[in-house]
Scaffold this motif. Structure first.
Motif, PDB file in Angstrom:
ATOM      1  N   LEU A 191       3.453  10.461  12.248  1.00  0.00           N
ATOM      2  CA  LEU A 191       3.797   9.117  11.773  1.00  0.00           C
ATOM      3  C   LEU A 191       3.264   8.045  12.715  1.00  0.00           C
ATOM      4  CD1 LEU A 191       7.442   9.661  10.471  1.00  0.00           C
ATOM      5  CD2 LEU A 191       5.345   9.473   9.124  1.00  0.00           C
ATOM      6  N   GLU A 192       3.400   8.259  14.010  1.00  0.00           N
ATOM      7  CA  GLU A 192       2.890   7.298  14.990  1.00  0.00           C
ATOM      8  C   GLU A 192       1.369   7.167  14.868  1.00  0.00           C
ATOM      9  OE1 GLU A 192       2.877   4.366  17.835  1.00  0.00           O
ATOM     10  OE2 GLU A 192       4.616   5.218  16.834  1.00  0.00           O
ATOM     11  N   ALA A 193       0.693   8.289  14.754  1.00  0.00           N
ATOM     12  CA  ALA A 193      -0.767   8.262  14.607  1.00  0.00           C
ATOM     13  C   ALA A 193      -1.164   7.548  13.310  1.00  0.00           C
ATOM     14  CB  ALA A 193      -1.325   9.686  14.630  1.00  0.00           C
ATOM     15  N   ALA A 194      -0.441   7.808  12.236  1.00  0.00           N
ATOM     16  CA  ALA A 194      -0.742   7.159  10.954  1.00  0.00           C
ATOM     17  C   ALA A 194      -0.570   5.648  11.062  1.00  0.00           C
ATOM     18  CB  ALA A 194       0.159   7.724   9.859  1.00  0.00           C
ATOM     19  N   ILE A 195       0.497   5.218  11.701  1.00  0.00           N
ATOM     20  CA  ILE A 195       0.737   3.780  11.884  1.00  0.00           C
ATOM     21  C   ILE A 195      -0.392   3.148  12.691  1.00  0.00           C
ATOM     22  CG2 ILE A 195       2.218   2.110  13.072  1.00  0.00           C
ATOM     23  CD1 ILE A 195       4.614   3.928  12.223  1.00  0.00           C
ATOM     24  N   ARG A 196      -0.863   3.856  13.714  1.00  0.00           N
ATOM     25  CA  ARG A 196      -1.932   3.332  14.567  1.00  0.00           C
ATOM     26  C   ARG A 196      -3.318   3.452  13.928  1.00  0.00           C
ATOM     27  NH1 ARG A 196      -0.758   4.667  20.840  1.00  0.00           N
ATOM     28  NH2 ARG A 196       1.471   4.233  20.862  1.00  0.00           N
TER      29      ARG A 196
ATOM     30  N   ALA B  90       0.826  -1.197   0.000  1.00  0.00           N
ATOM     31  CA  ALA B  90       0.000   0.000   0.000  1.00  0.00           C
ATOM     32  C   ALA B  90       0.870   1.260   0.000  1.00  0.00           C
ATOM     33  CB  ALA B  90      -0.909  -0.001   1.216  1.00  0.00           C
ATOM     34  N   ALA B  91       0.385   2.265  -0.704  1.00  0.00           N
ATOM     35  CA  ALA B  91       1.090   3.544  -0.744  1.00  0.00           C
ATOM     36  C   ALA B  91       1.045   4.192   0.634  1.00  0.00           C
ATOM     37  CB  ALA B  91       0.446   4.465  -1.771  1.00  0.00           C
ATOM     38  N   LEU B  92       2.050   4.997   0.912  1.00  0.00           N
ATOM     39  CA  LEU B  92       2.105   5.704   2.191  1.00  0.00           C
ATOM     40  C   LEU B  92       0.901   6.622   2.371  1.00  0.00           C
ATOM     41  CD1 LEU B  92       5.906   6.404   2.094  1.00  0.00           C
ATOM     42  CD2 LEU B  92       4.744   5.118   3.893  1.00  0.00           C
ATOM     43  N   THR B  93       0.372   7.143   1.277  1.00  0.00           N
ATOM     44  CA  THR B  93      -0.772   8.041   1.371  1.00  0.00           C
ATOM     45  C   THR B  93      -2.021   7.332   1.894  1.00  0.00           C
ATOM     46  OG1 THR B  93      -1.198   7.696  -0.990  1.00  0.00           O
ATOM     47  CG2 THR B  93       0.032   9.684  -0.378  1.00  0.00           C
ATOM     48  N   THR B  94      -2.054   5.998   1.837  1.00  0.00           N
ATOM     49  CA  THR B  94      -3.204   5.278   2.386  1.00  0.00           C
ATOM     50  C   THR B  94      -3.271   5.403   3.904  1.00  0.00           C
ATOM     51  OG1 THR B  94      -2.044   3.156   2.555  1.00  0.00           O
ATOM     52  CG2 THR B  94      -3.237   3.580   0.498  1.00  0.00           C
ATOM     53  N   LEU B  95      -2.170   5.809   4.518  1.00  0.00           N
ATOM     54  CA  LEU B  95      -2.138   6.030   5.968  1.00  0.00           C
ATOM     55  C   LEU B  95      -2.567   7.450   6.333  1.00  0.00           C
ATOM     56  CD1 LEU B  95       1.236   4.296   6.916  1.00  0.00           C
ATOM     57  CD2 LEU B  95      -1.075   3.402   7.227  1.00  0.00           C
ATOM     58  N   GLY B  96      -2.907   8.228   5.339  1.00  0.00           N
ATOM     59  CA  GLY B  96      -3.315   9.605   5.587  1.00  0.00           C
ATOM     60  C   GLY B  96      -2.172  10.604   5.518  1.00  0.00           C
ATOM     61  N   LEU B  97      -1.027  10.156   5.060  1.00  0.00           N
ATOM     62  CA  LEU B  97       0.125  11.046   4.907  1.00  0.00           C
ATOM     63  C   LEU B  97       0.056  11.731   3.552  1.00  0.00           C
ATOM     64  CD1 LEU B  97       2.851   8.625   6.277  1.00  0.00           C
ATOM     65  CD2 LEU B  97       1.744  10.493   7.506  1.00  0.00           C
ATOM     66  N   GLY B  98       0.509  12.951   3.482  1.00  0.00           N
ATOM     67  CA  GLY B  98       0.471  13.713   2.245  1.00  0.00           C
ATOM     68  C   GLY B  98       1.585  13.338   1.284  1.00  0.00           C
ATOM     69  N   LYS B  99       1.492  13.894   0.093  1.00  0.00           N
ATOM     70  CA  LYS B  99       2.470  13.617  -0.968  1.00  0.00           C
ATOM     71  C   LYS B  99       3.874  14.079  -0.583  1.00  0.00           C
ATOM     72  CE  LYS B  99       0.141  11.706  -4.342  1.00  0.00           C
ATOM     73  NZ  LYS B  99       0.466  10.378  -4.825  1.00  0.00           N
ATOM     74  N   THR B 100       3.985  15.219   0.089  1.00  0.00           N
ATOM     75  CA  THR B 100       5.304  15.719   0.485  1.00  0.00           C
ATOM     76  C   THR B 100       5.968  14.762   1.464  1.00  0.00           C
ATOM     77  OG1 THR B 100       4.603  18.003   0.141  1.00  0.00           O
ATOM     78  CG2 THR B 100       6.551  17.658   1.510  1.00  0.00           C
TER      79      THR B 100
ATOM     80  N   HIS C 134       9.150   2.980   1.417  1.00  0.00           N
ATOM     81  CA  HIS C 134       8.364   3.105   0.188  1.00  0.00           C
ATOM     82  C   HIS C 134       6.923   2.648   0.288  1.00  0.00           C
ATOM     83  CE1 HIS C 134      11.992   4.253  -1.919  1.00  0.00           C
ATOM     84  NE2 HIS C 134      12.609   3.262  -1.298  1.00  0.00           N
ATOM     85  N   SER C 135       6.515   2.082   1.407  1.00  0.00           N
ATOM     86  CA  SER C 135       5.136   1.606   1.509  1.00  0.00           C
ATOM     87  C   SER C 135       4.629   1.738   2.939  1.00  0.00           C
ATOM     88  CB  SER C 135       5.046   0.141   1.078  1.00  0.00           C
ATOM     89  OG  SER C 135       5.674  -0.691   2.032  1.00  0.00           O
ATOM     90  N   ALA C 136       3.319   1.643   3.072  1.00  0.00           N
ATOM     91  CA  ALA C 136       2.705   1.693   4.391  1.00  0.00           C
ATOM     92  C   ALA C 136       3.211   0.543   5.258  1.00  0.00           C
ATOM     93  CB  ALA C 136       1.181   1.633   4.256  1.00  0.00           C
ATOM     94  N   GLU C 137       3.392  -0.616   4.656  1.00  0.00           N
ATOM     95  CA  GLU C 137       3.889  -1.780   5.399  1.00  0.00           C
ATOM     96  C   GLU C 137       5.311  -1.560   5.905  1.00  0.00           C
ATOM     97  OE1 GLU C 137       0.695  -3.154   2.608  1.00  0.00           O
ATOM     98  OE2 GLU C 137       2.484  -1.925   2.361  1.00  0.00           O
TER      99      GLU C 137
END
Length: 82
Positions: free
Chosen positions: A55-60, A2-12, A23-26
């Motif tokens: 980042l911690e919130a996105a992971i959780r 999964a793309a990092l943006t699937t965690l709610g992180l922006g493109k930047t 490179h990925s959410a995993e």
């Protein structure tokens, strides 16, 4: 993967994480927020503690305001040691 943006992180943030080898959410979940910020801080010295919180919130899978005080204190202590 999964793309990092699937965690709610922006493109930047996605671009910055890619630049430090995440490179990925995993991958972010496996490496954890602390190691990710450690890498970011090396390449981007202006990285702040709020990035660690995000980042911690996105992971959780939660919003940053849902991080409890104990978690924030732990993350802040880690960040100060960088």
């Amino acid at each position: 993967m999964a793309a990092l943006t699937t965690l709610g992180l922006g493109k930047t943030m996605e671009k910055k994480l890619h630049s430090v080898g995440i490179h990925s959410a995993e991958e972010l979940t496996d490496i954890g927020s602390k190691q990710a910020v450690f890498r970011l801080k090396e390449q981007y010295p202006n990285t702040c503690v709020v990035i660690l919180y995000h980042l911690e919130a996105a992971i959780r899978g939660i919003e940053i305001k849902q991080l409890d005080d104990a978690c924030k204190a732990d993350l802040k202590t880690f960040f100060k040691q960088l």
